[in-house]
Design an enzyme around this catalytic site. Structure first.
Site, short mmCIF file in Angstrom:
data_model
loop_
_atom_site.label_atom_id
_atom_site.label_comp_id
_atom_site.label_asym_id
_atom_site.label_seq_id
_atom_site.Cartn_x
_atom_site.Cartn_y
_atom_site.Cartn_z
CD GLU A 141 -3.11 -0.51 2.30
OE1 GLU A 141 -4.21 -1.09 2.27
OE2 GLU A 141 -2.75 0.24 3.23
CB CYS A 142 0.66 4.34 0.11
SG CYS A 142 0.86 6.11 -0.20
#
Length: 451
Positions: free
Chosen positions: A336-337
């Site tokens: 994530e990210c």
């Protein structure tokens, strides 16, 4: 339910984090078991909360998880504690854009049946503070405003004028804090610098906040207000009840979870869900560890600030190769990210893991906001068609922004596809809360165990 109080403000920058963290630390030092919580998706403030209390900082987000999960998640996190302090988000009535009160501090306070303390930046006002407090006290009759803490008070005379103005408001003043620049935490492009990057300095800051709050606030009155919270009935959230029971195995698959200064963003419930689904959750630090944990069968790389540490991450070539080899072998990888950036070929010109045929760089524009999402491709996290709510918060761009098999189709504020699904890899900018999709952890662990 535990004694509880919500710390709100008229707007961002009023001092919610100062007051909430100071209260958490002061009550903890007084011998109470304090449960720390944060309204909204923010990862950074809970790090300071955890430092103040010695307990995991937990988020309460009525958008990501839905209103029905706010109370159960709160009850889970606060079990066995004497007091819970909940720091709000933005202004008290500000929530998900265009969706009324949803996910606002006021909304969460009503879901928890908790009284509110309003932190007011009094630095540029005196008598007008009474009109401000009156407006917040009367705007929504279902929100119980139980007190005010005046922040950034300039002098004894200034405090006297403020208290005189509020005498007839019906809202008691529970504290007055002087301007204290020495306790401010440093900031950069996404807000405060996380605790993981400045632990020694953060400890000193939290200690100073506790002292400031002890000197300036009526702690007995705040505690009495928290104990006056309304009754709440319902069951606490339990990670083991959120998905099918894990298969009994001779050996639990090892799920490596990235941490350290570069990857400090994670919801506490994610590790709990993975463990409840049958995984052996082991942390590692990509800045320092040259190998993945022994026996790693799956990898979770959450959010953080890899852009700040791009040279150091790039220099750790043995770990970059280990991550690339794991992904090439088809092992489940959820990124994530920050994790997405780490898996690209390069970040700001520095070589990364090369798992994804994409490049990342810093950008001028901040991307921020809640998102409605649907899984476009089958992945180790969810089957195609799965609907989730998420949050984006980054000042980087990845080019291209999606692979041949995108991770998500986003429906707000504009329609676009985003992220990458490739073999066992699911990589995306979108932060999601797995408690809202409990099958995610179970599916991921099952894929890890399948090898």
């Amino acid at each position: 339910m535990v004694a509880r109080v919500v710390i709100a403000a008229p707007s961002s920058g009023s001092g919610k984090t100062t007051v909430a963290t100071g209260l958490m630390a002061a009550f903890t030092e007084a011998g109470l078991a304090v449960s720390p919580h944060k309204v909204g998706p923010d990862y950074i403030d809970p790090g300071y909360h955890s430092l103040a209390t010695g307990r995991p900082g937990r988020n309460l987000d009525a958008y990501l998880c839905g209103p029905d999960l706010v109370g159960p998640l709160f009850a889970h996190g606060s079990a066995g504690c004497d007091l819970a302090v909940v720091e709000g988000v933005m202004g008290m009535f500000d929530g998900a854009a265009g969706q009324g009160e949803l996910a606002s501090t006021a909304h969460v306070s009503k879901l928890l049946r908790a009284p509110v303390v309003l932190v007011v930046d009094a630095s540029s006002q005196s008598r007008s503070v009474a009109a401000l407090v009156h407006g917040f006290a009367s705007w929504d009759p279902e929100v119980r405003l139980g007190g005010v803490i005046l922040n950034k008070v300039g002098s004894d005379r200034h405090e006297e004028l403020l208290r005189e103005a509020l005498d007839s408001s019906g809202v008691p003043v529970l504290g007055a804090l002087r301007r204290a620049p020495q306790v401010r935490a440093p900031s950069r492009h996404l807000g405060l610098v996380p605790v993981a990057e400045r632990r020694a300095e953060a400890l000193a800051s939290v200690a100073a906040l506790a002292e400031q709050v002890r000197q300036g606030c009526d702690l007995e009155a705040v505690l009495a207000l928290a104990r006056s919270a309304g009754a709440w009935s319902g069951e606490a959230w339990e990670p083991g009840r959120q998905a099918p029971s894990p298969v009994v195995r001779a050996q639990r698959p090892v799920v490596a979870v990235a941490g350290g200064a570069a990857f400090s963003f994670s919801y506490a419930e994610h590790a709990e869900l993975l463990a409840a689904a049958g995984a052996d959750v082991v942390g590692f630090d990509p800045l320092h560890d040259e190998r993945l944990p022994e026996g790693t069968a799956g990898l979770v790389i959450g959010g953080g600030f890899p852009e700040v540490y791009a040279p150091e991450l790039s220099a750790n070539e043995p770990l970059r190769k280990a991550v690339a080899d794991l992904a090439a072998g088809g092992a489940p990888v959820a990124a994530e990210c920050a994790g997405l950036l780490y898996l690209t070929r390069e970040l700001d010109g520095k070589p990364m893991c090369g798992v994804l045929d994409a490049r990342a760089r810093m950008a001028e524009r901040l991307t921020l906001g809640y998102r409605e999402a649907v899984a476009v491709s089958d992945s180790v996290l969810a089957p195609a068609g799965t609907r989730m709510r998420g949050h984006e918060f980054h000042r980087t761009v990845v080019e291209p922004g999606a692979g041949p098999a995108p991770a998500w189709g986003l429906h707000a504020p504009e329609r676009r596809v985003e992220g990458f699904v490739r073999q066992g890899v699911h990589a995306s900018y979108l932060h999601t809360h797995w408690a809202a999709g409990p099958g995610i952890a179970h599916r991921f662990v099952e894929r890890c165990a399948a090898g």
